[in-house]
Write a protein that holds these residues in place. Structure first.
Motif, PDB file in Angstrom:
ATOM      1  N   ALA A  91       0.847  -1.194   0.000  1.00  0.00           N
ATOM      2  CA  ALA A  91       0.000   0.000   0.000  1.00  0.00           C
ATOM      3  C   ALA A  91       0.881   1.241   0.000  1.00  0.00           C
ATOM      4  O   ALA A  91       0.924   2.005   0.964  1.00  0.00           O
ATOM      5  N   GLY A  92       1.609   1.414  -1.086  1.00  0.00           N
ATOM      6  CA  GLY A  92       2.523   2.549  -1.150  1.00  0.00           C
ATOM      7  C   GLY A  92       3.661   2.389  -0.159  1.00  0.00           C
ATOM      8  O   GLY A  92       4.091   1.283   0.156  1.00  0.00           O
ATOM      9  N   GLY A  93       4.146   3.522   0.341  1.00  0.00           N
ATOM     10  CA  GLY A  93       5.216   3.512   1.334  1.00  0.00           C
ATOM     11  C   GLY A  93       4.801   4.278   2.564  1.00  0.00           C
ATOM     12  O   GLY A  93       3.909   5.130   2.502  1.00  0.00           O
ATOM     13  N   VAL A 100       0.282   6.950  -2.651  1.00  0.00           N
ATOM     14  CA  VAL A 100      -0.294   6.602  -3.943  1.00  0.00           C
ATOM     15  C   VAL A 100      -1.428   7.592  -4.232  1.00  0.00           C
ATOM     16  O   VAL A 100      -2.243   7.868  -3.351  1.00  0.00           O
ATOM     17  N   SER A 101      -1.478   8.088  -5.451  1.00  0.00           N
ATOM     18  CA  SER A 101      -2.480   9.116  -5.766  1.00  0.00           C
ATOM     19  C   SER A 101      -3.905   8.610  -5.634  1.00  0.00           C
ATOM     20  O   SER A 101      -4.798   9.335  -5.194  1.00  0.00           O
ATOM     21  N   PRO A 103      -5.408   5.367  -4.053  1.00  0.00           N
ATOM     22  CA  PRO A 103      -5.332   4.079  -3.355  1.00  0.00           C
ATOM     23  C   PRO A 103      -6.588   3.242  -3.560  1.00  0.00           C
ATOM     24  O   PRO A 103      -7.685   3.782  -3.690  1.00  0.00           O
ATOM     25  N   ALA A 104      -6.415   1.928  -3.602  1.00  0.00           N
ATOM     26  CA  ALA A 104      -7.548   1.024  -3.803  1.00  0.00           C
ATOM     27  C   ALA A 104      -8.521   1.131  -2.629  1.00  0.00           C
ATOM     28  O   ALA A 104      -8.098   1.198  -1.473  1.00  0.00           O
ATOM     29  N   PRO A 105      -9.815   1.132  -2.912  1.00  0.00           N
ATOM     30  CA  PRO A 105     -10.800   1.214  -1.824  1.00  0.00           C
ATOM     31  C   PRO A 105     -10.665   0.098  -0.810  1.00  0.00           C
ATOM     32  O   PRO A 105     -10.863   0.300   0.390  1.00  0.00           O
ATOM     33  N   ASP A 106     -10.298  -1.136  -1.283  1.00  0.00           N
ATOM     34  CA  ASP A 106     -10.245  -2.253  -0.339  1.00  0.00           C
ATOM     35  C   ASP A 106      -8.960  -2.272   0.484  1.00  0.00           C
ATOM     36  O   ASP A 106      -8.767  -3.168   1.296  1.00  0.00           O
ATOM     37  N   TRP A 107      -8.088  -1.267   0.303  1.00  0.00           N
ATOM     38  CA  TRP A 107      -6.996  -1.117   1.261  1.00  0.00           C
ATOM     39  C   TRP A 107      -7.556  -0.722   2.618  1.00  0.00           C
ATOM     40  O   TRP A 107      -6.955  -1.005   3.646  1.00  0.00           O
ATOM     41  N   THR A 128     -11.084   9.760  -2.051  1.00  0.00           N
ATOM     42  CA  THR A 128     -10.079   8.717  -2.233  1.00  0.00           C
ATOM     43  C   THR A 128      -8.955   9.096  -3.187  1.00  0.00           C
ATOM     44  O   THR A 128      -8.182   8.234  -3.584  1.00  0.00           O
ATOM     45  N   HIS A 129      -8.872  10.362  -3.570  1.00  0.00           N
ATOM     46  CA  HIS A 129      -7.781  10.779  -4.452  1.00  0.00           C
ATOM     47  C   HIS A 129      -6.909  11.813  -3.747  1.00  0.00           C
ATOM     48  O   HIS A 129      -7.412  12.725  -3.093  1.00  0.00           O
TER      49      HIS A 129
END
Length: 402
Positions: A91-93, A100-101, A103-107, A128-129
Protein backbone atom coordinates in the motif's frame (compact mmCIF):
# COMPACT_ATOMS: atom_id res chain seq x y z
CA UNK A 1 18.47 -29.49 26.27
CA UNK A 2 19.55 -31.59 23.29
CA UNK A 3 19.76 -30.12 19.82
CA UNK A 4 17.25 -31.59 17.35
CA UNK A 5 18.74 -32.98 14.11
CA UNK A 6 18.23 -31.02 10.87
CA UNK A 7 14.66 -31.16 9.64
CA UNK A 8 13.32 -31.79 13.13
CA UNK A 9 11.76 -29.23 15.49
CA UNK A 10 11.83 -30.03 19.21
CA UNK A 11 9.11 -28.10 21.03
CA UNK A 12 10.26 -29.52 24.37
CA UNK A 13 7.33 -28.98 26.78
CA UNK A 14 5.82 -26.02 24.92
CA UNK A 15 2.16 -26.57 23.97
CA UNK A 16 0.08 -25.01 21.21
CA UNK A 17 -1.96 -23.35 23.91
CA UNK A 18 1.13 -21.35 24.84
CA UNK A 19 2.49 -20.42 21.41
CA UNK A 20 4.07 -23.55 19.92
CA UNK A 21 2.58 -22.64 16.53
CA UNK A 22 5.02 -19.73 16.30
CA UNK A 23 8.01 -22.09 16.30
CA UNK A 24 6.34 -24.41 13.79
CA UNK A 25 5.48 -21.47 11.55
CA UNK A 26 9.03 -20.13 11.75
CA UNK A 27 10.53 -23.51 10.90
CA UNK A 28 8.26 -23.92 7.86
CA UNK A 29 9.25 -20.56 6.39
CA UNK A 30 12.54 -21.99 5.14
CA UNK A 31 10.93 -24.97 3.40
CA UNK A 32 9.43 -25.37 -0.05
CA UNK A 33 5.95 -26.78 -0.66
CA UNK A 34 6.11 -30.55 -0.24
CA UNK A 35 9.10 -30.50 2.12
CA UNK A 36 8.63 -32.16 5.48
CA UNK A 37 9.32 -31.02 9.02
CA UNK A 38 9.56 -33.48 11.87
CA UNK A 39 8.01 -32.25 15.11
CA UNK A 40 8.63 -33.65 18.57
CA UNK A 41 7.96 -32.48 22.10
CA UNK A 42 6.69 -33.48 25.52
CA UNK A 43 3.14 -32.07 25.42
CA UNK A 44 0.66 -35.01 25.52
CA UNK A 45 -1.78 -33.17 23.20
CA UNK A 46 0.90 -32.12 20.73
CA UNK A 47 -0.24 -34.25 17.76
CA UNK A 48 -3.92 -33.33 18.13
CA UNK A 49 -3.20 -29.62 18.27
CA UNK A 50 -0.61 -29.84 15.48
CA UNK A 51 -3.10 -31.54 13.15
CA UNK A 52 -5.73 -28.86 13.85
CA UNK A 53 -3.30 -26.03 13.25
CA UNK A 54 -2.03 -27.55 10.00
CA UNK A 55 -5.57 -27.98 8.64
CA UNK A 56 -6.32 -24.32 9.38
CA UNK A 57 -3.13 -23.14 7.67
CA UNK A 58 -3.04 -25.37 4.59
CA UNK A 59 -0.33 -27.84 5.61
CA UNK A 60 -0.47 -31.61 5.64
CA UNK A 61 0.38 -33.97 8.52
CA UNK A 62 1.48 -37.59 8.33
CA UNK A 63 1.98 -39.86 11.32
CA UNK A 64 5.44 -40.71 12.54
CA UNK A 65 6.71 -44.27 12.37
CA UNK A 66 8.18 -46.22 15.25
CA UNK A 67 11.56 -45.92 13.53
CA UNK A 68 11.46 -42.14 13.48
CA UNK A 69 13.47 -41.80 16.70
CA UNK A 70 11.04 -39.85 18.86
CA UNK A 71 9.44 -37.74 16.12
CA UNK A 72 5.72 -37.53 16.89
CA UNK A 73 4.45 -36.24 13.55
CA UNK A 74 5.61 -34.94 10.18
CA UNK A 75 4.33 -31.64 8.79
CA UNK A 76 4.19 -31.44 4.99
CA UNK A 77 4.70 -27.85 3.84
CA UNK A 78 1.63 -26.71 1.91
CA UNK A 79 0.97 -23.91 -0.56
CA UNK A 80 -2.11 -22.30 1.01
CA UNK A 81 -0.23 -19.74 3.06
CA UNK A 82 1.89 -18.90 0.02
CA UNK A 83 -1.16 -18.52 -2.21
CA UNK A 84 -2.72 -16.25 0.39
CA UNK A 85 -0.12 -13.57 -0.40
CA UNK A 86 0.32 -14.42 -4.09
CA UNK A 87 -1.62 -11.35 -5.27
CA UNK A 88 -0.68 -9.09 -2.37
CA UNK A 89 0.60 -5.58 -3.01
CA UNK A 90 2.24 -2.89 -0.96
CA UNK A 91 0.00 0.00 0.00
CA UNK A 92 2.52 2.55 -1.15
CA UNK A 93 5.22 3.51 1.33
CA UNK A 94 4.98 4.62 4.96
CA UNK A 95 6.51 8.06 4.35
CA UNK A 96 4.85 10.94 2.45
CA UNK A 97 6.96 10.15 -0.59
CA UNK A 98 5.25 6.76 -0.80
CA UNK A 99 1.72 8.10 -1.10
CA UNK A 100 -0.29 6.60 -3.94
CA UNK A 101 -2.48 9.12 -5.77
CA UNK A 102 -5.49 6.82 -6.05
CA UNK A 103 -5.33 4.08 -3.36
CA UNK A 104 -7.55 1.02 -3.80
CA UNK A 105 -10.80 1.21 -1.82
CA UNK A 106 -10.25 -2.25 -0.34
CA UNK A 107 -7.00 -1.12 1.26
CA UNK A 108 -9.41 0.25 3.82
CA UNK A 109 -7.83 0.81 7.22
CA UNK A 110 -4.53 -0.90 6.41
CA UNK A 111 -1.41 1.02 7.37
CA UNK A 112 0.26 2.81 4.49
CA UNK A 113 3.17 0.65 3.32
CA UNK A 114 1.64 -2.61 4.61
CA UNK A 115 1.48 -5.76 2.46
CA UNK A 116 -2.22 -5.97 1.58
CA UNK A 117 -3.88 -9.37 1.33
CA UNK A 118 -6.43 -9.55 -1.47
CA UNK A 119 -10.08 -9.35 -0.55
CA UNK A 120 -11.44 -7.86 2.62
CA UNK A 121 -14.04 -5.14 3.19
CA UNK A 122 -14.35 -1.86 1.33
CA UNK A 123 -15.10 0.88 3.87
CA UNK A 124 -17.27 3.79 2.68
CA UNK A 125 -14.52 6.36 2.17
CA UNK A 126 -15.59 8.64 -0.68
CA UNK A 127 -12.63 11.05 -0.70
CA UNK A 128 -10.08 8.72 -2.23
CA UNK A 129 -7.78 10.78 -4.45
CA UNK A 130 -4.65 12.50 -3.21
CA UNK A 131 -5.29 15.81 -4.93
CA UNK A 132 -8.70 16.20 -3.30
CA UNK A 133 -7.16 16.59 0.17
CA UNK A 134 -3.40 16.95 -0.08
CA UNK A 135 -1.02 19.81 0.61
CA UNK A 136 2.76 19.40 0.74
CA UNK A 137 2.76 21.31 4.02
CA UNK A 138 0.47 18.75 5.72
CA UNK A 139 3.16 16.53 7.37
CA UNK A 140 5.18 19.43 8.79
CA UNK A 141 2.05 21.31 9.80
CA UNK A 142 0.79 18.25 11.69
CA UNK A 143 4.14 17.89 13.46
CA UNK A 144 3.96 21.54 14.50
CA UNK A 145 0.33 21.20 15.60
CA UNK A 146 1.08 18.13 17.71
CA UNK A 147 3.98 19.86 19.46
CA UNK A 148 2.02 23.08 20.02
CA UNK A 149 -0.90 21.64 21.95
CA UNK A 150 -1.58 23.53 25.18
CA UNK A 151 -3.29 22.77 28.46
CA UNK A 152 -6.05 25.24 29.43
CA UNK A 153 -5.44 24.59 33.12
CA UNK A 154 -1.79 25.63 33.01
CA UNK A 155 -1.59 28.06 30.08
CA UNK A 156 -4.41 30.34 31.29
CA UNK A 157 -4.28 32.15 34.63
CA UNK A 158 -7.88 31.58 35.63
CA UNK A 159 -7.23 33.09 39.07
CA UNK A 160 -5.96 36.40 37.73
CA UNK A 161 -7.17 39.31 39.85
CA UNK A 162 -9.33 41.76 37.90
CA UNK A 163 -12.63 43.61 38.25
CA UNK A 164 -14.77 44.78 35.36
CA UNK A 165 -17.84 46.99 35.28
CA UNK A 166 -20.95 44.80 34.90
CA UNK A 167 -21.64 46.14 31.39
CA UNK A 168 -18.11 45.33 30.25
CA UNK A 169 -18.23 41.84 31.75
CA UNK A 170 -21.54 41.29 30.00
CA UNK A 171 -19.93 42.38 26.71
CA UNK A 172 -17.11 39.87 27.19
CA UNK A 173 -19.61 37.10 27.96
CA UNK A 174 -21.58 37.94 24.82
CA UNK A 175 -18.48 37.79 22.64
CA UNK A 176 -17.43 34.50 24.24
CA UNK A 177 -20.90 33.07 23.56
CA UNK A 178 -20.54 34.06 19.92
CA UNK A 179 -17.06 32.53 19.68
CA UNK A 180 -18.29 29.22 21.12
CA UNK A 181 -21.08 29.06 18.54
CA UNK A 182 -18.62 29.52 15.71
CA UNK A 183 -16.05 27.12 17.15
CA UNK A 184 -18.70 24.42 17.37
CA UNK A 185 -19.24 24.72 13.62
CA UNK A 186 -15.48 24.69 13.10
CA UNK A 187 -15.27 21.44 15.06
CA UNK A 188 -18.14 19.66 13.31
CA UNK A 189 -16.85 20.26 9.78
CA UNK A 190 -13.39 18.59 10.09
CA UNK A 191 -14.91 15.87 12.26
CA UNK A 192 -17.38 15.02 9.49
CA UNK A 193 -14.66 15.06 6.85
CA UNK A 194 -12.48 12.70 8.89
CA UNK A 195 -14.86 9.80 8.31
CA UNK A 196 -14.83 10.33 4.54
CA UNK A 197 -11.10 10.56 3.76
CA UNK A 198 -9.19 7.42 2.78
CA UNK A 199 -6.77 6.64 5.67
CA UNK A 200 -3.94 6.30 3.14
CA UNK A 201 -3.68 10.10 3.42
CA UNK A 202 -3.02 9.80 7.14
CA UNK A 203 -1.18 13.11 7.55
CA UNK A 204 -4.35 14.93 6.50
CA UNK A 205 -6.41 12.80 8.89
CA UNK A 206 -3.98 13.56 11.71
CA UNK A 207 -4.03 17.26 10.93
CA UNK A 208 -7.83 17.42 10.84
CA UNK A 209 -8.03 15.44 14.06
CA UNK A 210 -5.77 17.94 15.80
CA UNK A 211 -7.80 20.76 14.26
CA UNK A 212 -10.97 19.28 15.78
CA UNK A 213 -9.14 18.97 19.11
CA UNK A 214 -8.10 22.62 18.83
CA UNK A 215 -11.70 23.69 18.35
CA UNK A 216 -12.85 21.56 21.28
CA UNK A 217 -10.25 23.25 23.47
CA UNK A 218 -11.33 26.69 22.24
CA UNK A 219 -14.92 25.87 23.12
CA UNK A 220 -13.75 24.92 26.60
CA UNK A 221 -11.72 28.06 27.31
CA UNK A 222 -14.31 30.44 25.86
CA UNK A 223 -17.00 28.77 27.97
CA UNK A 224 -14.85 28.97 31.10
CA UNK A 225 -14.18 32.66 30.47
CA UNK A 226 -17.88 33.36 29.88
CA UNK A 227 -18.82 31.75 33.19
CA UNK A 228 -15.78 32.94 35.13
CA UNK A 229 -17.69 35.58 37.07
CA UNK A 230 -20.84 33.52 37.54
CA UNK A 231 -22.98 35.13 34.86
CA UNK A 232 -25.19 33.50 32.22
CA UNK A 233 -24.31 32.95 28.58
CA UNK A 234 -25.19 35.64 26.04
CA UNK A 235 -27.57 35.56 23.10
CA UNK A 236 -27.52 33.47 19.91
CA UNK A 237 -29.22 34.98 16.86
CA UNK A 238 -31.15 32.94 14.31
CA UNK A 239 -29.28 34.60 11.45
CA UNK A 240 -25.94 33.73 13.03
CA UNK A 241 -26.87 30.08 13.31
CA UNK A 242 -28.27 30.11 9.78
CA UNK A 243 -24.96 31.47 8.50
CA UNK A 244 -23.03 28.71 10.22
CA UNK A 245 -25.48 26.07 9.02
CA UNK A 246 -24.62 26.87 5.39
CA UNK A 247 -21.05 25.74 6.10
CA UNK A 248 -22.32 22.26 6.94
CA UNK A 249 -23.97 21.75 3.57
CA UNK A 250 -20.80 21.76 1.45
CA UNK A 251 -19.97 18.12 0.67
CA UNK A 252 -16.82 18.74 -1.38
CA UNK A 253 -13.67 18.80 0.75
CA UNK A 254 -12.07 21.73 -1.08
CA UNK A 255 -15.18 23.91 -0.98
CA UNK A 256 -15.78 23.19 2.71
CA UNK A 257 -12.13 23.99 3.44
CA UNK A 258 -12.37 27.19 1.40
CA UNK A 259 -15.49 28.53 3.12
CA UNK A 260 -14.44 27.50 6.63
CA UNK A 261 -10.67 27.91 6.79
CA UNK A 262 -9.75 30.43 4.09
CA UNK A 263 -12.69 32.83 4.39
CA UNK A 264 -14.27 32.13 7.79
CA UNK A 265 -11.34 31.30 10.04
CA UNK A 266 -9.21 33.74 8.07
CA UNK A 267 -11.59 36.51 9.15
CA UNK A 268 -11.54 35.11 12.66
CA UNK A 269 -7.79 35.66 12.83
CA UNK A 270 -8.52 39.38 12.61
CA UNK A 271 -11.26 39.10 15.22
CA UNK A 272 -9.06 37.23 17.69
CA UNK A 273 -6.26 39.76 17.18
CA UNK A 274 -8.80 42.53 17.86
CA UNK A 275 -9.93 40.80 21.07
CA UNK A 276 -6.34 40.28 22.19
CA UNK A 277 -5.63 43.98 21.69
CA UNK A 278 -8.81 45.26 23.34
CA UNK A 279 -9.36 42.61 26.00
CA UNK A 280 -10.37 44.31 29.28
CA UNK A 281 -8.83 41.56 31.41
CA UNK A 282 -5.85 39.17 31.28
CA UNK A 283 -7.92 35.97 30.99
CA UNK A 284 -9.76 37.17 27.89
CA UNK A 285 -6.43 38.22 26.39
CA UNK A 286 -4.83 34.85 27.10
CA UNK A 287 -7.61 32.67 25.69
CA UNK A 288 -7.98 34.69 22.49
CA UNK A 289 -4.22 34.81 21.92
CA UNK A 290 -3.85 31.05 22.36
CA UNK A 291 -6.82 30.36 20.09
CA UNK A 292 -5.44 32.64 17.39
CA UNK A 293 -2.20 30.65 17.30
CA UNK A 294 -4.16 27.48 16.57
CA UNK A 295 -6.44 29.11 14.01
CA UNK A 296 -3.44 30.34 12.03
CA UNK A 297 -2.51 26.69 11.36
CA UNK A 298 -6.01 25.89 10.17
CA UNK A 299 -5.91 28.77 7.71
CA UNK A 300 -2.42 27.80 6.53
CA UNK A 301 -3.53 24.28 5.65
CA UNK A 302 -6.67 25.47 3.87
CA UNK A 303 -4.71 27.93 1.73
CA UNK A 304 -1.95 25.40 0.97
CA UNK A 305 -4.43 22.69 -0.02
CA UNK A 306 -6.37 24.98 -2.33
CA UNK A 307 -3.19 26.34 -3.86
CA UNK A 308 -2.08 22.74 -4.55
CA UNK A 309 -5.39 21.80 -6.13
CA UNK A 310 -5.69 24.99 -8.18
CA UNK A 311 -2.42 24.11 -9.90
CA UNK A 312 -3.86 20.86 -11.24
CA UNK A 313 -7.52 21.80 -11.62
CA UNK A 314 -8.13 24.95 -13.72
CA UNK A 315 -11.86 24.74 -12.96
CA UNK A 316 -11.36 25.00 -9.19
CA UNK A 317 -11.60 28.79 -8.97
CA UNK A 318 -14.92 28.72 -10.78
CA UNK A 319 -16.30 26.25 -8.22
CA UNK A 320 -14.96 28.37 -5.36
CA UNK A 321 -16.70 31.42 -6.74
CA UNK A 322 -19.94 29.48 -7.13
CA UNK A 323 -19.71 28.31 -3.51
CA UNK A 324 -19.40 31.91 -2.29
CA UNK A 325 -22.31 33.02 -4.46
CA UNK A 326 -24.53 30.13 -3.33
CA UNK A 327 -23.87 30.97 0.28
CA UNK A 328 -24.51 34.66 -0.33
CA UNK A 329 -27.83 33.91 -2.04
CA UNK A 330 -28.86 31.66 0.85
CA UNK A 331 -28.12 34.40 3.41
CA UNK A 332 -29.09 37.53 1.50
CA UNK A 333 -32.29 38.03 3.52
CA UNK A 334 -30.70 37.42 6.94
CA UNK A 335 -29.69 40.20 9.29
CA UNK A 336 -26.04 39.20 9.52
CA UNK A 337 -23.99 39.69 12.66
CA UNK A 338 -25.86 39.49 15.95
CA UNK A 339 -26.40 43.11 17.05
CA UNK A 340 -25.52 42.12 20.62
CA UNK A 341 -22.15 40.90 19.41
CA UNK A 342 -21.47 44.05 17.38
CA UNK A 343 -22.36 46.27 20.35
CA UNK A 344 -20.20 44.18 22.68
CA UNK A 345 -17.21 44.60 20.39
CA UNK A 346 -17.78 48.36 20.41
CA UNK A 347 -17.94 48.40 24.21
CA UNK A 348 -14.75 46.36 24.55
CA UNK A 349 -12.90 48.62 22.11
CA UNK A 350 -14.26 51.81 23.73
CA UNK A 351 -12.94 51.09 27.21
CA UNK A 352 -15.05 53.92 28.70
CA UNK A 353 -18.68 55.03 28.87
CA UNK A 354 -18.35 58.38 27.18
CA UNK A 355 -19.65 59.53 23.78
CA UNK A 356 -16.11 60.05 22.56
CA UNK A 357 -15.01 56.57 23.70
CA UNK A 358 -18.04 54.86 22.16
CA UNK A 359 -17.42 56.65 18.86
CA UNK A 360 -13.81 55.55 19.03
CA UNK A 361 -14.87 51.96 19.76
CA UNK A 362 -17.32 52.01 16.85
CA UNK A 363 -14.60 53.20 14.49
CA UNK A 364 -12.31 50.42 15.66
CA UNK A 365 -14.95 47.79 14.92
CA UNK A 366 -15.47 49.25 11.46
CA UNK A 367 -11.71 49.12 10.96
CA UNK A 368 -11.78 45.47 12.06
CA UNK A 369 -14.30 44.68 9.35
CA UNK A 370 -12.14 46.48 6.80
CA UNK A 371 -9.10 44.46 7.92
CA UNK A 372 -11.11 41.25 7.59
CA UNK A 373 -11.98 42.25 4.02
CA UNK A 374 -8.34 43.06 3.21
CA UNK A 375 -7.21 39.69 4.60
CA UNK A 376 -9.78 37.77 2.59
CA UNK A 377 -8.76 39.60 -0.58
CA UNK A 378 -5.07 38.83 -0.01
CA UNK A 379 -5.77 35.12 0.45
CA UNK A 380 -7.99 35.04 -2.63
CA UNK A 381 -5.31 36.71 -4.72
CA UNK A 382 -2.84 34.17 -3.32
CA UNK A 383 -5.12 31.45 -4.71
CA UNK A 384 -4.95 32.99 -8.17
CA UNK A 385 -8.02 35.24 -8.32
CA UNK A 386 -7.52 38.61 -10.06
CA UNK A 387 -7.61 41.53 -7.61
CA UNK A 388 -10.99 42.84 -8.80
CA UNK A 389 -12.59 39.39 -8.57
CA UNK A 390 -11.06 38.86 -5.12
CA UNK A 391 -12.60 42.14 -3.95
CA UNK A 392 -15.97 41.11 -5.37
CA UNK A 393 -15.92 37.69 -3.69
CA UNK A 394 -14.78 39.12 -0.37
CA UNK A 395 -17.69 41.54 -0.39
CA UNK A 396 -20.09 38.59 -0.72
CA UNK A 397 -18.74 36.90 2.39
CA UNK A 398 -21.23 36.50 5.24
CA UNK A 399 -21.69 39.50 7.54
CA UNK A 400 -21.52 37.03 10.42
CA UNK A 401 -17.68 36.95 9.94
CA UNK A 402 -17.46 33.12 9.90
Amino acid sequence: MTTAPPGVLDLETLSFERGAHLLVQQALRGLRPGDELGVTGGDPALVVHLETWCRQNGHGVRPALDTDFGIRAWVVRGRADLDRWAGAQRAGGPHPGGIVSDPAPDWGLAARGALIEQGGPTPPFDITHRDLVWAEIAPSLYAHAASAQWNPDTEVDWKADFTLAPEVEQAVVQVMTYLIENEQAALVIPARLLGRIHPHFREVLQLLAVQAADEARHMEVFTRRALLRGGEMGTSSASGRESLATLLTEAEFSLASFLLSVLGEGSFLNLLEFLDKHAPDPVTRQVTRLARRDEARHVAFGVAHLQHQSQIDPALRGRLRSAVERRYDALVDTSGLNQDVFDSLVIMAAGQWTPEAIARGYDKVMKLQSEMDDGRQRRLVHLGFPADEAADLSSLHTRNFM
